[in-house]
Write an enzyme that holds these catalytic residues in place. Structure first.
Site, PDB file in Angstrom:
ATOM      1  N   ARG A   1       1.246  -1.282   0.273  1.00 44.26           N
ATOM      2  CA  ARG A   1      -0.251  -0.113   0.347  1.00 44.26           C
ATOM      3  C   ARG A   1       0.488   1.254  -0.203  1.00 44.26           C
ATOM      4  NH1 ARG A   1      -3.779  -1.747   4.932  1.00 44.26           N
ATOM      5  NH2 ARG A   1      -1.433  -2.668   5.699  1.00 44.26           N
TER       6      ARG A   1
ATOM      7  N   LYS B   1       2.362   1.896   7.039  1.00 40.33           N
ATOM      8  CA  LYS B   1       2.543   1.262   8.295  1.00 40.33           C
ATOM      9  C   LYS B   1       3.504   1.516   8.964  1.00 40.33           C
ATOM     10  CE  LYS B   1       1.560  -3.005   7.948  1.00 40.33           C
ATOM     11  NZ  LYS B   1       0.218  -3.900   8.570  1.00 40.33           N
TER      12      LYS B   1
ATOM     13  N   TYR C   1      -0.086   3.941  10.454  1.00 43.48           N
ATOM     14  CA  TYR C   1      -0.383   2.961  11.808  1.00 43.48           C
ATOM     15  C   TYR C   1       0.657   2.437  12.368  1.00 43.48           C
ATOM     16  CZ  TYR C   1      -4.822   1.342   9.121  1.00 43.48           C
ATOM     17  OH  TYR C   1      -6.234   1.857   8.951  1.00 43.48           O
TER      18      TYR C   1
ATOM     19  N   HIS D   1       0.600   0.984  16.267  1.00 44.25           N
ATOM     20  CA  HIS D   1       0.402  -0.356  16.888  1.00 44.25           C
ATOM     21  C   HIS D   1       1.511  -0.185  17.733  1.00 44.25           C
ATOM     22  CE1 HIS D   1      -3.671  -1.518  14.988  1.00 44.25           C
ATOM     23  NE2 HIS D   1      -2.680  -1.082  13.816  1.00 44.25           N
TER      24      HIS D   1
ATOM     25  N   GLU E   1      -4.802   4.051  13.799  1.00 48.65           N
ATOM     26  CA  GLU E   1      -5.521   3.237  14.850  1.00 48.65           C
ATOM     27  C   GLU E   1      -6.320   3.311  15.780  1.00 48.65           C
ATOM     28  OE1 GLU E   1      -1.857   2.848  14.902  1.00 48.65           O
ATOM     29  OE2 GLU E   1      -1.696   2.620  16.356  1.00 48.65           O
TER      30      GLU E   1
ATOM     31  N   SER F   1     -10.885  -2.551   7.877  1.00 45.69           N
ATOM     32  CA  SER F   1     -12.388  -4.008   8.931  1.00 45.69           C
ATOM     33  C   SER F   1     -13.093  -4.060   7.431  1.00 45.69           C
ATOM     34  CB  SER F   1     -13.000  -3.482   9.389  1.00 45.69           C
ATOM     35  OG  SER F   1     -12.275  -3.103  10.995  1.00 45.69           O
TER      36      SER F   1
ATOM     37  N   ASP G   1     -24.455 -12.204  17.901  1.00 48.77           N
ATOM     38  CA  ASP G   1     -23.367 -10.647  18.526  1.00 48.77           C
ATOM     39  C   ASP G   1     -24.245 -10.934  19.331  1.00 48.77           C
ATOM     40  OD1 ASP G   1     -22.109  -8.107  18.805  1.00 48.77           O
ATOM     41  OD2 ASP G   1     -22.201  -8.168  17.048  1.00 48.77           O
TER      42      ASP G   1
ATOM     43  N   VAL H   1     -10.873 -13.574  11.796  1.00 51.53           N
ATOM     44  CA  VAL H   1     -10.066 -12.442  11.346  1.00 51.53           C
ATOM     45  C   VAL H   1      -9.639 -11.115  12.359  1.00 51.53           C
ATOM     46  CG1 VAL H   1     -11.140 -10.211  10.679  1.00 51.53           C
ATOM     47  CG2 VAL H   1     -12.556 -12.112   9.269  1.00 51.53           C
TER      48      VAL H   1
ATOM     49  N   ILE I   1      -7.515 -12.413  14.028  1.00 53.70           N
ATOM     50  CA  ILE I   1      -6.646 -12.576  14.518  1.00 53.70           C
ATOM     51  C   ILE I   1      -5.640 -12.257  14.893  1.00 53.70           C
ATOM     52  CG2 ILE I   1      -5.361 -12.408  12.495  1.00 53.70           C
ATOM     53  CD1 ILE I   1      -4.815 -15.766  14.983  1.00 53.70           C
ATOM     54  N   ASP I   2      -5.308 -10.572  14.586  1.00 56.54           N
ATOM     55  CA  ASP I   2      -4.196  -9.371  15.249  1.00 56.54           C
ATOM     56  C   ASP I   2      -4.960  -8.994  16.820  1.00 56.54           C
ATOM     57  OD1 ASP I   2      -6.997  -8.462  14.392  1.00 56.54           O
ATOM     58  OD2 ASP I   2      -6.332  -6.443  13.188  1.00 56.54           O
TER      59      ASP I   2
ATOM     60  N   ASN J   1      -2.904  -9.700   8.351  1.00 61.36           N
ATOM     61  CA  ASN J   1      -2.842  -8.012   7.670  1.00 61.36           C
ATOM     62  C   ASN J   1      -3.694  -8.887   5.955  1.00 61.36           C
ATOM     63  OD1 ASN J   1      -0.326 -10.268   6.122  1.00 61.36           O
ATOM     64  ND2 ASN J   1       0.485  -8.301   5.597  1.00 61.36           N
ATOM     65  N   MET J   2      -4.257  -8.820   6.444  1.00 63.48           N
ATOM     66  CA  MET J   2      -5.958  -9.502   4.954  1.00 63.48           C
ATOM     67  C   MET J   2      -5.749  -8.816   4.330  1.00 63.48           C
ATOM     68  SD  MET J   2      -8.196 -11.521   6.788  1.00 63.48           S
ATOM     69  CE  MET J   2      -9.505 -12.022   5.557  1.00 63.48           C
TER      70      MET J   2
HETATM   71  N1  LIG Z   1      -6.951  -9.831  10.030  1.00 63.44           N
HETATM   72  C1  LIG Z   1      -7.055  -8.804   9.601  1.00 63.44           C
HETATM   73  O1  LIG Z   1      -6.274  -8.044   8.412  1.00 63.44           O
HETATM   74  C2  LIG Z   1      -7.685  -7.429  10.246  1.00 63.44           C
HETATM   75  C3  LIG Z   1      -8.433  -6.840   8.882  1.00 63.44           C
HETATM   76  C4  LIG Z   1      -9.426  -5.504  10.057  1.00 63.44           C
HETATM   77  C5  LIG Z   1      -9.387  -5.635  11.235  1.00 63.44           C
HETATM   78  N2  LIG Z   1      -9.267  -7.315  12.077  1.00 63.44           N
HETATM   79  C6  LIG Z   1      -9.676  -7.270  13.497  1.00 63.44           C
HETATM   80  O2  LIG Z   1     -11.426  -8.007  13.079  1.00 63.44           O
HETATM   81  C7  LIG Z   1     -11.960  -7.600  13.999  1.00 63.44           C
HETATM   82  C8  LIG Z   1     -13.424  -6.825  14.005  1.00 63.44           C
HETATM   83  O3  LIG Z   1     -13.242  -6.157  14.349  1.00 63.44           O
HETATM   84  P1  LIG Z   1     -14.613  -4.321  13.692  1.00 63.44           P
HETATM   85  O4  LIG Z   1     -13.692  -3.619  12.660  1.00 63.44           O
HETATM   86  O5  LIG Z   1     -15.498  -5.073  12.386  1.00 63.44           O
HETATM   87  O6  LIG Z   1     -14.265  -4.515  15.040  1.00 63.44           O
HETATM   88  P2  LIG Z   1     -15.905  -3.977  15.549  1.00 63.44           P
HETATM   89  O7  LIG Z   1     -16.471  -3.312  16.753  1.00 63.44           O
HETATM   90  O8  LIG Z   1     -16.790  -3.231  14.637  1.00 63.44           O
HETATM   91  O9  LIG Z   1     -16.985  -5.363  15.525  1.00 63.44           O
HETATM   92  C9  LIG Z   1     -16.866  -6.151  16.746  1.00 63.44           C
HETATM   93  C10 LIG Z   1     -18.361  -6.637  17.256  1.00 63.44           C
HETATM   94  O10 LIG Z   1     -18.002  -7.778  18.351  1.00 63.44           O
HETATM   95  C11 LIG Z   1     -19.081  -7.653  18.897  1.00 63.44           C
HETATM   96  N3  LIG Z   1     -18.855  -9.237  20.146  1.00 63.44           N
HETATM   97  C12 LIG Z   1     -18.261  -8.900  21.283  1.00 63.44           C
HETATM   98  N4  LIG Z   1     -18.106  -9.764  22.157  1.00 63.44           N
HETATM   99  C13 LIG Z   1     -18.601 -10.858  21.528  1.00 63.44           C
HETATM  100  C14 LIG Z   1     -19.002 -11.932  21.529  1.00 63.44           C
HETATM  101  N5  LIG Z   1     -18.329 -12.578  22.453  1.00 63.44           N
HETATM  102  N6  LIG Z   1     -19.807 -12.360  20.671  1.00 63.44           N
HETATM  103  C15 LIG Z   1     -20.350 -12.220  19.102  1.00 63.44           C
HETATM  104  N7  LIG Z   1     -20.138 -10.719  19.137  1.00 63.44           N
HETATM  105  C16 LIG Z   1     -19.159 -10.340  20.010  1.00 63.44           C
HETATM  106  C17 LIG Z   1     -19.152  -6.330  19.040  1.00 63.44           C
HETATM  107  O11 LIG Z   1     -20.180  -6.031  19.666  1.00 63.44           O
HETATM  108  C18 LIG Z   1     -18.954  -5.715  17.946  1.00 63.44           C
HETATM  109  O12 LIG Z   1     -20.308  -5.632  17.201  1.00 63.44           O
HETATM  110  C19 LIG Z   1     -10.660  -6.494  15.334  1.00 63.44           C
HETATM  111  O13 LIG Z   1      -9.887  -7.729  15.979  1.00 63.44           O
HETATM  112  C20 LIG Z   1     -10.217  -6.081  14.852  1.00 63.44           C
HETATM  113  O14 LIG Z   1      -8.579  -5.671  14.929  1.00 63.44           O
HETATM  114  C21 LIG Z   1      -8.378  -7.803  11.573  1.00 63.44           C
END
Ligand SMILES: NC(=O)c1ccc[n+]([C@@H]2O[C@H](COP(=O)([O-])OP(=O)(O)OC[C@H]3O[C@@H](n4cnc5c(N)ncnc54)[C@H](O)[C@@H]3O)[C@@H](O)[C@H]2O)c1
Length: 367
Positions: free
Chosen positions: A15, A75, A94, A96, A118, A134, A198, A263, A265-266, A296-297
């Site tokens: 990026r 980054k 970013y 972190h 972030e 996300s 949720d 997802v 996992i971060d 880092n999807m």
């Molecule tokens: N792997 C990647 O490349 C990557 C990229 C972007 C985001 N992420 C990660 O994805 C995750 C979600 O991000 P987001 O932006 O959607 O967050 P968000 O805050 O918009 O949504 C999280 C949701 O999880 C719900 N929740 C909490 N505890 C719960 C449970 N026990 N059961 C069911 N639902 C529950 C919350 O109510 C909320 O609606 C984060 O950890 C973020 O860091 C990872």
């Protein structure tokens, strides 16, 4: 102000901090933009495209860091970049920092003003500079799951949408926030049978109608996971490691070669058996269950990700370019992004995770 855009040097990062379209917005407001040669190559933006947008091209990163008042990146800076940063220079990217004491020390030593994408907030308590990534990760999660379901990649051999007379795959999404909503949109579009769990009733009310919704209890998760072809882990508990919602024991109840896409996992992952993977080798098997846990999807689709990120960062970047540090004083949401300022940590979570002192951003900026 002179804005500098170095080429990203972190491994597997394609990026870029500013797209040519964003450069044009800065230039239109009277700012100078200096872009390192090749900075846009990962998204197919040539040096000529940046020149056409009004940027000057620098031969080296050294030149960009030496001449710019504000560095816009994607980054967190790497060790070779910390030493190029200096006092009275703004870093907007970013970061972190919480788990990264080496980088924190590097930024403190530089004296720069470091604003982390972030931790910038908005009026609804959201994280507007994290949301676009996300969105990307949520949509990509379904593509990743579709691929992992194919026999040719070691999967069970199912098409997400089925065909007339053959039922679709069952997709269970745990967490209906930004990631979960966008995963659901993709899965519904492909014709999947989608259930979202949720803990937030307002969120479930919003989602109701387009997909099956279910309140997330341990029992509900057990039942849904046992019959799923795909489970997407998309939970977030702000400020905490992700809760482990699917345990190793649960895997035994699942269909053979079902797919878990973690997802979250971060944030440590929301399945007990998750461990971070890379785009080079994205999946692995535990007890015959396929795990996809790429940390880092959005890095897989840098064109989409760079544009989405730029749309979110642009208004804040333009405010910083126009007003300098005053932009932080005037805007509490942007100020929430201030992590390090002139040798002081200004973010409580970063300071706490490193047992270091914190200075309130208002106080640090007033000094
Ligand atoms: N792997 C990647 O490349 C990557 C990229 C972007 C985001 N992420 C990660 O994805 C995750 C979600 O991000 P987001 O932006 O959607 O967050 P968000 O805050 O918009 O949504 C999280 C949701 O999880 C719900 N929740 C909490 N505890 C719960 C449970 N026990 N059961 C069911 N639902 C529950 C919350 O109510 C909320 O609606 C984060 O950890 C973020 O860091 C990872």
């Amino acid at each position: 102000m002179r804005i500098g855009v170095p080429k990203e040097i972190k491994i597997e990062e394609y990026r870029v901090g500013l797209t040519p379209a964003s450069v044009r917005e800065y230039v239109a407001r009277g700012h100078d933009v200096l872009v390192e040669q090749g900075a846009g190559s990962g998204i197919g933006a040539s040096d000529d495209a940046y020149r056409a947008a009004g940027a000057a091209i620098a031969d080296t990163a050294d030149e960009v860091f030496a001449k710019a008042d504000m560095i816009v990146k994607v980054k967190e800076p790497q060790a070779s970049e910390w030493v190029r940063l200096r006092e009275n220079q703004i870093l907007f990217t970013y970061l972190h920092l919480a788990p990264d004491s080496a980088q924190t020390k590097g930024l403190l030593a530089s004296g720069c003003t470091a604003i982390a994408y972030e931790t910038v907030t908005d009026a609804r308590g959201g994280l507007p500079l994290l949301a676009p990534m996300s969105e990307v990760a949520g949509r990509l999660a379904i593509e990743a799951a579709g691929l992992a379901l194919r026999k040719t990649t070691g999967g069970m051999g199912k098409l997400i949408g089925g065909v007339p007379g053959v039922p679709p795959a069952k997709i269970v999404i745990i967490g209906g926030g930004v990631v979960g909503t966008h995963a659901a949109r993709m899965a519904v579009g492909l014709g999947g049978d989608v259930t979202i769990l949720d803990r937030s009733l307002p969120q479930l009310r919003l989602l109701d109608g387009r997909v099956r919704t279910r309140y997330s209890t341990l029992e509900a998760i057990d039942e849904e996971v046992a019959s799923a072809d795909v489970v997407i882990g998309a939970v977030l508990v702000p400020g905490a490691a992700a809760p482990k919602l699917v345990t190793r024991k649960d895997l035994a109840t699942m269909k053979r070669r079902a797919v878990l896409v973690d997802v979250a996992i971060d944030q440590g992952g929301c399945f007990e058996t998750s461990r971070p993977t890379t785009h080079q080798s994205p999946t692995y098997l535990v007890d015959e269950i396929i795990h996809y846990c790429v940390a880092n999807m959005p890095g897989a689709v840098p064109v989409t990700s760079s544009h989405a990120l730029n749309h979110a960062t642009l208004p804040f970047g333009l405010a910083l370019a126009a007003k300098g540090l005053r932009a932080l004083v005037e805007d509490p949401y942007l100020r929430a992004g201030l992590n390090v300022h002139r040798g002081q940590i200004t973010n409580r979570a970063v300071a706490e995770s490193q047992n270091a002192a914190v200075v309130a951003p208002e106080v640090a900026l007033a000094a």
